[in-house]
Design a protein around this motif. Structure first.
Motif, PDB file in Angstrom:
ATOM      1  N   ARG A   1       0.830  -1.206   0.000  1.00  0.00           N
ATOM      2  CA  ARG A   1       0.000   0.000   0.000  1.00  0.00           C
ATOM      3  C   ARG A   1       0.863   1.254   0.000  1.00  0.00           C
ATOM      4  O   ARG A   1       0.589   2.203  -0.720  1.00  0.00           O
ATOM      5  CB  ARG A   1      -0.939  -0.014   1.214  1.00  0.00           C
TER       6      ARG A   1
ATOM      7  N   GLN B   1       2.196   1.793  -3.442  1.00  0.00           N
ATOM      8  CA  GLN B   1       1.150   2.351  -4.318  1.00  0.00           C
ATOM      9  C   GLN B   1       0.971   3.843  -4.080  1.00  0.00           C
ATOM     10  O   GLN B   1       0.809   4.613  -5.032  1.00  0.00           O
ATOM     11  CB  GLN B   1      -0.177   1.647  -4.093  1.00  0.00           C
ATOM     12  N   VAL B   2       0.990   4.249  -2.831  1.00  0.00           N
ATOM     13  CA  VAL B   2       0.794   5.664  -2.492  1.00  0.00           C
ATOM     14  C   VAL B   2       1.929   6.498  -3.072  1.00  0.00           C
ATOM     15  O   VAL B   2       1.690   7.552  -3.681  1.00  0.00           O
ATOM     16  CB  VAL B   2       0.690   5.853  -0.958  1.00  0.00           C
TER      17      VAL B   2
ATOM     18  N   MET C   1       3.940   5.697  -5.603  1.00  0.00           N
ATOM     19  CA  MET C   1       3.870   5.655  -7.058  1.00  0.00           C
ATOM     20  C   MET C   1       2.772   6.589  -7.579  1.00  0.00           C
ATOM     21  O   MET C   1       2.965   7.276  -8.584  1.00  0.00           O
ATOM     22  CB  MET C   1       3.643   4.220  -7.552  1.00  0.00           C
ATOM     23  N   ALA C   2       1.655   6.648  -6.878  1.00  0.00           N
ATOM     24  CA  ALA C   2       0.591   7.576  -7.266  1.00  0.00           C
ATOM     25  C   ALA C   2       1.066   9.020  -7.131  1.00  0.00           C
ATOM     26  O   ALA C   2       0.779   9.863  -7.988  1.00  0.00           O
ATOM     27  CB  ALA C   2      -0.655   7.339  -6.419  1.00  0.00           C
ATOM     28  N   GLY C   3       1.808   9.316  -6.067  1.00  0.00           N
ATOM     29  CA  GLY C   3       2.354  10.660  -5.893  1.00  0.00           C
ATOM     30  C   GLY C   3       3.304  11.026  -7.018  1.00  0.00           C
ATOM     31  O   GLY C   3       3.273  12.155  -7.530  1.00  0.00           O
TER      32      GLY C   3
ATOM     33  N   THR D   1       3.262   9.804 -10.063  1.00  0.00           N
ATOM     34  CA  THR D   1       2.430   9.988 -11.255  1.00  0.00           C
ATOM     35  C   THR D   1       1.761  11.350 -11.224  1.00  0.00           C
ATOM     36  O   THR D   1       1.744  12.066 -12.232  1.00  0.00           O
ATOM     37  CB  THR D   1       1.376   8.866 -11.349  1.00  0.00           C
ATOM     38  N   ASN D   2       1.226  11.737 -10.087  1.00  0.00           N
ATOM     39  CA  ASN D   2       0.591  13.048  -9.952  1.00  0.00           C
ATOM     40  C   ASN D   2       1.589  14.189 -10.158  1.00  0.00           C
ATOM     41  O   ASN D   2       1.205  15.281 -10.567  1.00  0.00           O
ATOM     42  CB  ASN D   2      -0.081  13.195  -8.593  1.00  0.00           C
TER      43      ASN D   2
ATOM     44  N   TYR E   1       6.055   9.639 -15.189  1.00  0.00           N
ATOM     45  CA  TYR E   1       5.380   8.429 -15.665  1.00  0.00           C
ATOM     46  C   TYR E   1       6.345   7.336 -16.096  1.00  0.00           C
ATOM     47  O   TYR E   1       6.083   6.169 -15.899  1.00  0.00           O
ATOM     48  CB  TYR E   1       4.472   8.757 -16.852  1.00  0.00           C
TER      49      TYR E   1
ATOM     50  N   ARG F   1       2.537   9.059   3.185  1.00  0.00           N
ATOM     51  CA  ARG F   1       1.433   9.890   2.714  1.00  0.00           C
ATOM     52  C   ARG F   1       1.850  11.359   2.596  1.00  0.00           C
ATOM     53  O   ARG F   1       1.424  12.061   1.687  1.00  0.00           O
ATOM     54  CB  ARG F   1       0.229   9.753   3.630  1.00  0.00           C
TER      55      ARG F   1
ATOM     56  N   ALA G   1       3.946  11.711  -0.552  1.00  0.00           N
ATOM     57  CA  ALA G   1       3.042  11.650  -1.711  1.00  0.00           C
ATOM     58  C   ALA G   1       2.276  12.960  -1.859  1.00  0.00           C
ATOM     59  O   ALA G   1       2.059  13.440  -2.979  1.00  0.00           O
ATOM     60  CB  ALA G   1       2.089  10.479  -1.573  1.00  0.00           C
TER      61      ALA G   1
ATOM     62  N   THR H   1       2.324  15.376  -5.125  1.00  0.00           N
ATOM     63  CA  THR H   1       1.091  15.777  -5.793  1.00  0.00           C
ATOM     64  C   THR H   1       1.019  17.299  -5.906  1.00  0.00           C
ATOM     65  O   THR H   1       0.683  17.835  -6.958  1.00  0.00           O
ATOM     66  CB  THR H   1      -0.134  15.229  -5.040  1.00  0.00           C
TER      67      THR H   1
END
Length: 55
Positions: A4, A7-8, A10-12, A14-15, A19, A42, A45, A49
């Motif tokens: 998890r 994932q957090v 990696m999402a940060g 990407t935001n 990429y 968090r 991330a 973001t």
């Protein structure tokens, strides 16, 4: 739980507009995941973001 956190982060990334990540980037993310707790991941991330939205 490390999945998890991974994932957090990696999402940060990407935001933030990152990429096309290399295997070395994934290794760096995994090192952070192993050393940081959920709250710190968090926060990082969140920074990523915000950096992506400021561009």
């Amino acid at each position: 739980m490390t999945g998890r956190r991974h994932q957090v982060l990696m999402a940060g990334l990407t935001n933030a507009g990152l990429y096309d990540l290399s295997p070395n980037d994934d290794t760096a993310v995994q090192a952070l995941v192993e050393r940081l707790d959920e709250a710190a991941v968090r926060r990082v991330a969140h920074w990523l973001t915000n950096a992506g939205s400021a561009r």
